[in-house]
Design a protein around this motif. Sequence first.
Motif, PDB file in Angstrom:
ATOM      1  N   ASP A 116       8.960   2.620   4.731  1.00  0.00           N
ATOM      2  CA  ASP A 116       9.261   2.955   3.453  1.00  0.00           C
ATOM      3  C   ASP A 116       9.434   4.533   3.197  1.00  0.00           C
ATOM      4  O   ASP A 116      10.417   4.723   2.360  1.00  0.00           O
ATOM      5  CB  ASP A 116       8.258   2.457   2.396  1.00  0.00           C
ATOM      6  N   ARG A 135       8.795  -6.273  -0.934  1.00  0.00           N
ATOM      7  CA  ARG A 135       9.741  -5.378  -0.419  1.00  0.00           C
ATOM      8  C   ARG A 135      10.476  -6.205   0.611  1.00  0.00           C
ATOM      9  O   ARG A 135      10.202  -6.940   1.601  1.00  0.00           O
ATOM     10  CB  ARG A 135       9.548  -4.092   0.257  1.00  0.00           C
ATOM     11  N   ARG A 138      10.146 -10.421   3.963  1.00  0.00           N
ATOM     12  CA  ARG A 138       9.697  -9.739   3.062  1.00  0.00           C
ATOM     13  C   ARG A 138       8.115  -9.530   3.218  1.00  0.00           C
ATOM     14  O   ARG A 138       7.421 -10.194   3.742  1.00  0.00           O
ATOM     15  CB  ARG A 138       9.706 -10.824   1.739  1.00  0.00           C
TER      16      ARG A 138
END
Length: 434
Positions: free
Chosen positions: A343, A222, A218
Motif C-alpha cells: 500500500d 482494499r 480483498r
Amino acid sequence: MMKGTVAVVGRPNVGKSTVFNRIIGERKSIVDDTPGVTRDRIYGQTEWLTQPFYLIDTGGIQLEDQAFADEIGMQVDIAIEEADVILFLVNAIEGVTDDDIAIARKLQKSKKPVVLAVNKADNENLRMSIYDFYTLGLSDPIPMSAEHGTGVAEVLDEIVKYLPDKKLKVYDGMTTFCVIGRPNVGKSSLVNAILKEDRAIVSNVEGTTRDAVDTPFRYEGRDYVIIDTAGMRKRGKVWENIEKYSVLRAVSAIERADVVLFLIDGEKGIRDQDKHVAGLAHDEGKGVIIVYNKWDTVEKDERTMNEISKKIREEFKYLSYAPIAFVSAKTGARVNTLLPLIDQVHDACTMRVPTNVLNDVIMDAQMMNPPKPHNGKQLRIYYASQVSVSPPTILIFVNEPELFHFSYKRYLENKLREAFGFIGTPIRIHARKR
C-alpha cells in the motif's frame, strides 16, 4: 497495449546476434564469427512503426551432455514456447542446409507466425539466391544484410504485421502486484501465504508454474490483484539451464503490475541472475519491494538482518529506494507486513506533488547546494512540474539541459525523497530548455 515478443532463431553463425544488435540499436549481444559464441539468451526492447516489442537473441544455447543438433532443437523449442513471432534467420552464402530444413519443420508444426530472413545477402548474386529458400515451405524469404543494414526495414515491416494486439488488462481501483524472482525462490509459496489458501500450485520443482495467474482478493477493505509469474519447465530429456531464461516469464507480469515483489532466496543468497530479474522492474519504472524469503532457514543473531540488508544494498545499488522485507513463505512469518508495505509503495508511485510545493523543494535544494559551473557555464533551474505518475516523473526547465549533470540529478532526487518519501518507487527527472 502489452508488448509482443519476437525470437531470433537459426543455426549457429548465421548472424543472429548481429541482427539482434542491429534491430535493438546497441551492441548488447556479443558478436563473433565463432559458432555458439552467444552464451546467454539476451533480450531487449525496441519498436517499429510505433509498435513496441521484446526481441530475444536465442543464439548458442549450451546444454550439458547434448549433441549440437539437440542444442539447436532446444533453442527452437524455447523460442516457439516464448515468442509471438519467430524471426528465422538463414545464410545466403551457405544456402539451404539440413539444419535449416530441420528447424523449418519444427516451426511449421508450431503454428506460430514465422518471418524468413536471408542474412548476408550482401550483393546482387546473393540476393538472387534467396529463391532457393522457398524449399523450406515457410513465408516469402526476405534478403537482408545485418552488417550493412540493408533489408532490415523490410524484415521489421513483416514482423509487425504478425505482432498480436495484446490489450493490457486493467483493474480499476485495485492495486496490482506481481511476484518475480529466480526459479525455486518460493514465488508460488508466497502467493499462497498472502492469500492464505492454496490458489497456486506449490512445488519445490523448479519451473512448476507455467502461466501467469491473476488472483483478485480483498484485504481490510482494499482490493488487490496478485500475479504469480510463470517459470520454465523441463522438456523431455533435454535439460535447460533454467536460470538463464526465467527473466522472460517475468516481463509481461511486470508490465501489468503496479508494484513488484522481488524475491531473493535466503538459503542460496544473491545470484547474478537476481540482478537481471530485478533490473526488469526498475527499467519499467515499477514500484519495488525486495523480499528476502526463507528467513526461517537462515542462522541469525541480532546483527544478521542489518548485515544482509547492507549486502543487498551493495548488490542492488540501483534499488536503493526499495524497502526490504524479511519473510518466510513456508511458515508465514512476517508475511503480514507485505500488504501494508505494498500500500505504501503504491501510494508513493501514484503520488502527485502540488506544483508550488515541488518548486519550493527544488529551489531550496538549489540554494543549499548550487550546481557547479561546467566549462564556464552555470546551470540555472527556473521551474519544475510533475508530469506523470507510476513512476513519478518530474520535468525541470533549465537554461542549458546539457549542464544538468547526473550527479546533480541524483542530488535533487535525494531531496525529493527526503521531502515526500517516495518509498519503493523510482523517480524520473528530465531537464528541458525553457
